[in-house]
Design a protein around this motif. Structure first.
Motif, PDB file in Angstrom:
ATOM      1  N   ASN A 264       0.826  -1.208   0.000  1.00  0.00           N
ATOM      2  CA  ASN A 264       0.000   0.000   0.000  1.00  0.00           C
ATOM      3  C   ASN A 264       0.862   1.260   0.000  1.00  0.00           C
ATOM      4  OD1 ASN A 264      -1.995  -2.135   0.951  1.00  0.00           O
ATOM      5  ND2 ASN A 264      -3.298  -0.348   0.821  1.00  0.00           N
ATOM      6  N   GLU A 265       2.002   1.224   0.667  1.00  0.00           N
ATOM      7  CA  GLU A 265       2.912   2.373   0.615  1.00  0.00           C
ATOM      8  C   GLU A 265       3.425   2.596  -0.801  1.00  0.00           C
ATOM      9  OE1 GLU A 265       4.716   2.021   5.181  1.00  0.00           O
ATOM     10  OE2 GLU A 265       5.850   1.280   3.457  1.00  0.00           O
ATOM     11  N   LEU A 266       3.718   1.518  -1.512  1.00  0.00           N
ATOM     12  CA  LEU A 266       4.181   1.644  -2.897  1.00  0.00           C
ATOM     13  C   LEU A 266       3.064   2.130  -3.814  1.00  0.00           C
ATOM     14  CD1 LEU A 266       6.350  -1.596  -3.035  1.00  0.00           C
ATOM     15  CD2 LEU A 266       7.177   0.762  -3.074  1.00  0.00           C
ATOM     16  N   ILE A 267       1.831   1.686  -3.557  1.00  0.00           N
ATOM     17  CA  ILE A 267       0.693   2.213  -4.330  1.00  0.00           C
ATOM     18  C   ILE A 267       0.559   3.711  -4.103  1.00  0.00           C
ATOM     19  CG2 ILE A 267      -1.823   2.162  -4.534  1.00  0.00           C
ATOM     20  CD1 ILE A 267      -1.739  -0.812  -3.945  1.00  0.00           C
ATOM     21  N   GLU A 268       0.805   4.138  -2.891  1.00  0.00           N
ATOM     22  CA  GLU A 268       0.774   5.569  -2.575  1.00  0.00           C
ATOM     23  C   GLU A 268       1.838   6.311  -3.386  1.00  0.00           C
ATOM     24  OE1 GLU A 268       1.227   8.305   1.455  1.00  0.00           O
ATOM     25  OE2 GLU A 268       0.805   6.148   1.605  1.00  0.00           O
ATOM     26  N   ARG A 269       3.027   5.732  -3.496  1.00  0.00           N
ATOM     27  CA  ARG A 269       4.079   6.362  -4.302  1.00  0.00           C
ATOM     28  C   ARG A 269       3.711   6.380  -5.777  1.00  0.00           C
ATOM     29  NH1 ARG A 269       9.724   3.635  -2.933  1.00  0.00           N
ATOM     30  NH2 ARG A 269      10.191   4.830  -4.841  1.00  0.00           N
ATOM     31  N   GLU A 270       3.126   5.308  -6.264  1.00  0.00           N
ATOM     32  CA  GLU A 270       2.706   5.268  -7.669  1.00  0.00           C
ATOM     33  C   GLU A 270       1.666   6.353  -7.952  1.00  0.00           C
ATOM     34  OE1 GLU A 270       1.804   1.320  -9.327  1.00  0.00           O
ATOM     35  OE2 GLU A 270       2.613   0.497  -7.482  1.00  0.00           O
ATOM     36  N   THR A 271       0.729   6.490  -7.050  1.00  0.00           N
ATOM     37  CA  THR A 271      -0.320   7.497  -7.244  1.00  0.00           C
ATOM     38  C   THR A 271       0.273   8.898  -7.198  1.00  0.00           C
ATOM     39  OG1 THR A 271      -1.855   5.996  -6.127  1.00  0.00           O
ATOM     40  CG2 THR A 271      -2.565   8.270  -6.435  1.00  0.00           C
ATOM     41  N   ARG A 272       1.204   9.131  -6.288  1.00  0.00           N
ATOM     42  CA  ARG A 272       1.818  10.455  -6.179  1.00  0.00           C
ATOM     43  C   ARG A 272       2.659  10.779  -7.420  1.00  0.00           C
ATOM     44  NH1 ARG A 272       4.333   9.505  -1.930  1.00  0.00           N
ATOM     45  NH2 ARG A 272       2.688  10.065  -0.461  1.00  0.00           N
ATOM     46  N   ALA A 273       3.194   9.763  -8.089  1.00  0.00           N
ATOM     47  CA  ALA A 273       4.043   9.987  -9.256  1.00  0.00           C
ATOM     48  C   ALA A 273       3.283  10.605 -10.413  1.00  0.00           C
ATOM     49  CB  ALA A 273       4.666   8.666  -9.708  1.00  0.00           C
ATOM     50  N   ALA A 274       1.947  10.482 -10.414  1.00  0.00           N
ATOM     51  CA  ALA A 274       1.158  11.082 -11.499  1.00  0.00           C
ATOM     52  C   ALA A 274       1.228  12.599 -11.483  1.00  0.00           C
ATOM     53  CB  ALA A 274      -0.292  10.623 -11.399  1.00  0.00           C
ATOM     54  N   ARG A 275       1.720  13.206 -10.401  1.00  0.00           N
ATOM     55  CA  ARG A 275       1.843  14.660 -10.338  1.00  0.00           C
ATOM     56  C   ARG A 275       3.057  15.180 -11.106  1.00  0.00           C
ATOM     57  NH1 ARG A 275       1.047  15.844  -3.839  1.00  0.00           N
ATOM     58  NH2 ARG A 275      -1.178  15.250  -3.679  1.00  0.00           N
ATOM     59  N   TYR A 276       4.007  14.314 -11.395  1.00  0.00           N
ATOM     60  CA  TYR A 276       5.283  14.744 -11.971  1.00  0.00           C
ATOM     61  C   TYR A 276       5.276  14.605 -13.491  1.00  0.00           C
ATOM     62  CZ  TYR A 276       6.824  14.459  -7.129  1.00  0.00           C
ATOM     63  OH  TYR A 276       6.944  14.632  -5.775  1.00  0.00           O
ATOM     64  N   PRO A 277       6.182  15.340 -14.146  1.00  0.00           N
ATOM     65  CA  PRO A 277       6.266  15.231 -15.615  1.00  0.00           C
ATOM     66  C   PRO A 277       6.702  13.835 -16.041  1.00  0.00           C
ATOM     67  CG  PRO A 277       7.407  17.203 -14.817  1.00  0.00           C
ATOM     68  CD  PRO A 277       7.084  16.371 -13.612  1.00  0.00           C
ATOM     69  N   SER A 278       6.380  13.502 -17.269  1.00  0.00           N
ATOM     70  CA  SER A 278       6.765  12.231 -17.863  1.00  0.00           C
ATOM     71  C   SER A 278       7.614  12.507 -19.096  1.00  0.00           C
ATOM     72  CB  SER A 278       5.529  11.422 -18.244  1.00  0.00           C
ATOM     73  OG  SER A 278       5.884  10.217 -18.866  1.00  0.00           O
ATOM     74  N   ILE A 279       8.788  11.884 -19.148  1.00  0.00           N
ATOM     75  CA  ILE A 279       9.727  12.096 -20.254  1.00  0.00           C
ATOM     76  C   ILE A 279      10.018  10.751 -20.899  1.00  0.00           C
ATOM     77  CG2 ILE A 279      12.012  12.958 -20.924  1.00  0.00           C
ATOM     78  CD1 ILE A 279      11.979  14.689 -18.428  1.00  0.00           C
ATOM     79  N   GLY A 280      10.009  10.733 -22.250  1.00  0.00           N
ATOM     80  CA  GLY A 280      10.275   9.499 -22.961  1.00  0.00           C
ATOM     81  C   GLY A 280      10.927   9.752 -24.301  1.00  0.00           C
TER      82      GLY A 280
END
Length: 432
Positions: A264-280
């Protein structure tokens, strides 16, 4: 359909040749581990989580694909040019071919890939712990059902001994009646006592058959398989609370609950990551060709590689992401509370089982003494009856005392064994 695994034959049943081979507890546990549907389901879950525990599922590997298209268009065309000329064509054909090889590689998305990769690894570990828990549950269930059959058969043995006393009593009275030392009332009463004993014995045999059916079902075997079990309920008197308490922390259910907090802590980190830019990175090669039977460009063909860098910056999504992060944080706290509650419950169950184990051991000791005394009393009353010093009532009371003592002894032994099995299961110490 699963192949039915028959238990190995070790000896002939003491209950008679028609009762089937003796099934030891070790053989029963080995058979359950091979045949258990619950274990097979848990093993499938382990295999699934193992397949998911991959960098590709986490999005860490590049994605490569080929696209192709072939379009043919038939148009009725009318064109006028600035030179003053015009073209009118019916059924003009336009064809276009496109082929492309494209690849994308994610460079950064706020740590979402890293968190997902760790979460998949935790889920794989949880599935293995759940498999271990299922194994412990199956071993405990089969052990309890095995000794339940032994318990019912021990009842039958006690009744058989009492029935034999009733037969001897009836024969003695018939002998006495033949020489005028007994009357019909004594013979009728002895016959009624014997009939009642036989009825009780038949009812007990039915209970033993049903207990055996429960055991065969737990072993995933044909319910018509003839088997017999061992004749005793051995109780381990050397269990140590300090050892059990130390092993309780290794219970797979408790370990899985702790890892679920991490998930659940990792799910929290995954969800929070949606706030940051995505580069590819985007790269590939294209081939395009078009032909037109009318117009200024009648033929066009192009091909070659390309490469680019993509950037996506989330600005506003109605506050959804913030709420999702809050939900994930609450779920983490909930999992922590559930883990704490589970630890308390397991410790409480272990303490209760330990108290029951100690109490039942003392009861077994007393019951063994009572059973020995009751058996001696029954033999003494039989001898006195042969000598004409005891009445039928004395024999019946001695029989009842003997049966009650036998029932209590078997019940206390089974209860002590049940507490022992529960303690070992909670401490994850059960083994075939």
């Amino acid at each position: 359909m699963l192949a039915q695994t028959a238990p190995p034959t070790t000896a002939q049943s003491p209950a008679g040749p028609g009762a089937g081979p003796v099934l030891t507890l070790h053989d029963a546990l080995q058979t359950a581990l091979k045949n258990s549907l619950d274990i097979q389901i848990s093993q499938n879950n382990v295999d699934v989580q193992g397949l998911r525990n991959n960098a590709g599922f986490a999005g860490a590997l590049p994605a490569v694909g080929i696209t192709a298209s072939n379009n043919a268009v038939v148009n009725n065309t009318q064109q006028e040019f600035n030179t003053g000329s015009s073209v009118s064509r019916t059924g003009a054909v336009f064809s276009q071919y496109n082929v492309g090889l494209a690849g994308t590689l994610l460079l950064y998305n706020g740590g979402h890939v890293v968190a997902t990769r760790k979460r998949l690894d935790e889920l794989a570990q949880i599935s293995q712990l759940q498999l271990n828990s299922t194994v412990q549950n199956v071993l405990a269930d089969v052990s309890l059902k095995y000794y339940a059959v032994v318990q019912q058969q021990r009842y039958i043995r006690t009744l058989e001994a009492s029935v034999e006393v009733s037969r001897q009593k009836l024969r003695l009275i018939e002998t006495r009646q033949s020489v005028g030392l007994a009357n019909n009332a004594d013979r009728f009463q002895a016959q009624l006592d014997l009939n009642a004993q036989l009825e009780t014995q038949q009812q007990q045999q039915l209970a033993a058959q049903q207990a055996t059916a429960d055991l065969l079902r737990a072993l995933t075997m044909d319910l018509n398989t003839p088997v017999a079990v061992e004749d005793t309920i051995p109780v381990n008197r050397s269990l140590s609370w300090a050892e059990l308490e130390g092993s309780l922390a290794k219970n797979p259910d408790l370990l899985a609950a702790e890892r679920q907090i991490r998930v659940n802590e990792l799910i929290e980190r995954e969800t929070r990551a949606a706030r940051y830019p995505s580069i590819g990175i985007n790269t590939g090669t294209n081939f395009a060709r078009s032909q037109n039977s009318v117009g200024t460009t009648l033929f066009n063909q192009s091909y070659g590689p390309y490469a680019g860098l993509g950037l996506s910056v989330p600005l506003y999504a109605g506050g959804v992401n913030r709420r999702q992060v809050d939900i994930a944080r609450i779920n983490t706290r909930t999992t922590e509370l559930q883990s704490n509650a589970l630890q308390r419950n397991y410790r409480l169950n272990a303490l209760k089982a330990w108290e029951a184990y100690q109490k039942q051991l003392s009861l077994v000791t007393t019951a063994e003494q009572s059973y020995t005394t009751a058996r001696q009393l029954l033999k003494l009353v039989q001898l006195r009856l042969d000598a004409g010093l005891s009445t039928l009532v004395d024999v019946k009371l001695a029989q009842q005392s003997f049966e009650d003592a036998g029932y209590r002894l078997v019940n206390y032994r089974y209860a002590a064994k049940s507490a022992e099995i529960t303690l070992r299961q909670l401490a994850a110490l059960l083994a075939p």
